[in-house]
Scaffold this motif. Structure first.
Motif, PDB file in Angstrom:
ATOM      1  N   VAL A   7       0.870  -1.272  -0.074  1.00 11.62           N
ATOM      2  CA  VAL A   7       0.101  -0.050   0.038  1.00 11.62           C
ATOM      3  C   VAL A   7       0.786   1.160   0.016  1.00 11.62           C
ATOM      4  CG1 VAL A   7      -1.576   1.381   1.096  1.00 11.62           C
ATOM      5  CG2 VAL A   7      -1.838  -1.257   1.243  1.00 11.62           C
ATOM      6  N   ASP A   8       0.424   2.078  -0.815  1.00 12.91           N
ATOM      7  CA  ASP A   8       1.332   3.520  -0.736  1.00 12.91           C
ATOM      8  C   ASP A   8       0.985   4.258   0.205  1.00 12.91           C
ATOM      9  OD1 ASP A   8       3.001   3.003  -3.279  1.00 12.91           O
ATOM     10  OD2 ASP A   8       1.341   3.696  -4.453  1.00 12.91           O
ATOM     11  N   ILE A   9       1.698   4.718   1.120  1.00 16.17           N
ATOM     12  CA  ILE A   9       1.241   5.765   2.269  1.00 16.17           C
ATOM     13  C   ILE A   9       1.759   7.164   1.818  1.00 16.17           C
ATOM     14  CG2 ILE A   9       1.335   3.742   4.099  1.00 16.17           C
ATOM     15  CD1 ILE A   9       4.295   4.913   4.841  1.00 16.17           C
ATOM     16  N   PRO A  10       0.850   7.944   2.232  1.00 18.66           N
ATOM     17  CA  PRO A  10       1.234   9.376   1.936  1.00 18.66           C
ATOM     18  C   PRO A  10       2.445  10.018   2.246  1.00 18.66           C
ATOM     19  CG  PRO A  10      -0.501   9.196   3.582  1.00 18.66           C
ATOM     20  CD  PRO A  10      -0.149   8.010   3.204  1.00 18.66           C
ATOM     21  N   ASN A  11       3.327  10.898   1.493  1.00 20.60           N
ATOM     22  CA  ASN A  11       4.731  11.243   1.796  1.00 20.60           C
ATOM     23  C   ASN A  11       4.454  12.417   2.807  1.00 20.60           C
ATOM     24  OD1 ASN A  11       6.504  10.151   0.167  1.00 20.60           O
ATOM     25  ND2 ASN A  11       5.748  11.203  -1.573  1.00 20.60           N
ATOM     26  N   ASP A  12       3.564  13.168   2.732  1.00 17.48           N
ATOM     27  CA  ASP A  12       3.767  14.614   3.468  1.00 17.48           C
ATOM     28  C   ASP A  12       2.939  14.473   4.855  1.00 17.48           C
ATOM     29  OD1 ASP A  12       4.689  15.742   1.330  1.00 17.48           O
ATOM     30  OD2 ASP A  12       2.893  15.963   0.248  1.00 17.48           O
ATOM     31  N   LYS A  13       2.920  13.349   5.331  1.00 13.22           N
ATOM     32  CA  LYS A  13       2.087  13.388   6.677  1.00 13.22           C
ATOM     33  C   LYS A  13       3.110  12.533   7.458  1.00 13.22           C
ATOM     34  CE  LYS A  13      -2.488  13.266   5.108  1.00 13.22           C
ATOM     35  NZ  LYS A  13      -3.799  13.257   4.808  1.00 13.22           N
ATOM     36  N   PRO A  14       2.849  12.791   8.857  1.00 16.07           N
ATOM     37  CA  PRO A  14       3.837  12.092  10.078  1.00 16.07           C
ATOM     38  C   PRO A  14       3.598  10.639   9.908  1.00 16.07           C
ATOM     39  CG  PRO A  14       2.539  13.936  10.956  1.00 16.07           C
ATOM     40  CD  PRO A  14       1.914  13.738   9.681  1.00 16.07           C
TER      41      PRO A  14
END
Length: 128
Positions: A7-14
């Protein structure tokens, strides 16, 4: 975008918020994973090294049931309830609320869009 368990997890979040994008991981579990592996929870997901991502993958794979395996397990549990024909199984089969909620009003999420049924004729209408 880092990939964790496919699963791709978002880059810009902690990191701890990015991990909640995985099915079966909530905020508490995500924070626990970060603390166990010694990863800063406030570090952005893009700043994780390949080694950190590999450690997260290994930990989640060994310690937790999640993603496809968890979905499959949930479906099997519901199928078992249907097969043994218990009350909860029949509610699942009929598409009605399972956990004791009222259905006279307010069951629209489970029941779907209203299907209008023709009303009864009143006593006054019968006299004519």
């Amino acid at each position: 975008m880092p990939r964790v368990l496919g699963v791709d997890i978002p880059n810009d979040k902690p990191t701890y918020i990015s991990l909640t994008y995985l099915f079966g991981v909530g905020q508490t579990t995500a924070i626990e994973v970060c603390r166990t592996l010694g990863i800063d929870t406030q570090l952005k997901a893009r700043e994780l090294s390949e080694d950190d991502i590999a450690r997260i993958n290994n930990y989640l794979d060994k310690e937790l049931v999640m993603e496809g395996q968890l979905r499959r397990q949930t479906q099997q549990d519901i199928a078992r309830l249907r097969d043994i024909k218990c009350y909860r199984g029949t509610r699942h089969r009929r598409g009605l609320p399972v956990r004791g909620q009222r259905t006279r009003t307010n069951a629209r999420t489970r029941k779907g869009v209203k299907k209008t049924v023709a009303g009864k004729k009143g006593v006054k209408d019968m006299k004519h």
